[in-house]
Design an enzyme around this catalytic site. Sequence first.
Site, short mmCIF file in Angstrom:
data_model
loop_
_atom_site.label_atom_id
_atom_site.label_comp_id
_atom_site.label_asym_id
_atom_site.label_seq_id
_atom_site.Cartn_x
_atom_site.Cartn_y
_atom_site.Cartn_z
N CYS A 7 -7.88 -4.49 0.93
CA CYS A 7 -6.45 -4.22 0.75
C CYS A 7 -5.76 -4.42 2.09
CB CYS A 7 -6.26 -2.79 0.23
SG CYS A 7 -4.55 -2.37 -0.14
N CYS A 22 9.80 4.05 -2.26
CA CYS A 22 9.35 4.47 -3.60
C CYS A 22 8.97 5.95 -3.52
CB CYS A 22 8.17 3.62 -4.06
SG CYS A 22 8.58 1.86 -4.25
N CYS A 32 5.25 7.22 -3.26
CA CYS A 32 4.36 6.48 -2.36
C CYS A 32 4.45 7.03 -0.94
CB CYS A 32 4.74 5.00 -2.36
SG CYS A 32 3.71 3.97 -1.29
N CYS A 43 -4.61 4.22 -3.48
CA CYS A 43 -3.34 3.56 -3.75
C CYS A 43 -2.18 4.51 -3.49
CB CYS A 43 -3.33 3.10 -5.21
SG CYS A 43 -1.84 2.20 -5.66
#
Length: 402
Positions: free
Chosen positions: A128, A139, A142, A373
């Site tokens: 990643c 966001c 996040c 994530c």
Amino acid sequence: MEQARPSAKPRSASAEMPNLIGVDREEMAAMLRGVGVPDRQVKMRVSQLWNWLYVRGVSDFDDMANVSKDLRSTLRAHFTIARPEIVEEQVSNDGTRKWLLRFPPRGAGRPVEVETVYIPEAGRGTLCVSSQVGCTLTCSFCHTGTQRLVRNLTAEEILSQLLLARDRLGDFPDRDVPQGSMVPSSDRKITNVVMMGMGEPLYNFEEVKKALLIASDGDGLSLSKRRITLSTSGVVPEIYRTGDEIGVMLAISLHAVRDDLRDILVPINKRYPLKELIEACRNYPGVSNARRITFEYVMLKDVNDSLQDARDLVKLLKGVPAKINLIPFNPWPGTNYQCSDWEQIEKFADFINQAGYASPIRTPRGRDILAACGQLKSESERMKKTDRMAFEAMMIAGHGED
């Protein structure tokens, strides 16, 4: 969770010299002419350097055995091919690895840090990669979005994350393997690359494009474009360009099926609402049942996880060759969101599967090192300077410089 430092202190990248990593062949040729390489030799020298940098993975000109000593000296005097500094390396209980990397300053700027994550799985390994230092998208679910944007990464800095990860994982050929030998794809530890790290890749389009075209070059790193995925929150104009000019797989950070909710979760939706975003996906160059678009959907308890949301999701994606990745929310310090109950996630997935869409539930990886994530954020944003100094002193005392 383990924390590690390199066993030997690597030569780190310098801001004072141009780096040969991240330039295309034409740029490399011009750079070689600029330091006196004769025109008749340039094409051959570019081919040699390309092989050493991207097939053999060297980070020191002295390792280029078939390049003359005089030319190696010239290259060393004018250019660098060094890796970024590893500030910290963490290994999760599940084998996920996260590197905090420091890049030298650009112009009048300061050194910057980004995070890169490697996720080992059965039969594959995914890296990643970050495209920006920080992010502008804010966001709300996040962690990266809570860090302000410092700057875009260059193609060199994007590629360097891949090169360094391959170094650390032993993913380049041994030096005594005959030149030109490739690492078989079946034996590679890094088989897939996802532009899903820090930042919005399509707000750094040109540098991301250059890096990914080099990563997929058949005479170098040789990653298949079908194994490179670019994830965007929905920069619609650049989605078309991604398909036309880069040709990699596309992923969309969707997370909501109504504009009013997506405006909150993914604020870029106010500029590029769902209708425009889905139309761009429907017309993405090369999209087909064999080259589906991945839609990422983080599962937030009592926010976007109802069966009505599932019905609306199926309706929204009608006619788009798609796979829907359901992502259990990964908590981070200060968030007000909670992960959906597992039973509800399974109900949501079952409904979508029955509607004909593949809907895997992503297994959370690297949560214990904030590598999952939505959790990436430069460690320098989390640790005070005094804490950092104490940490580095501890690591030096514990591991030495050997």
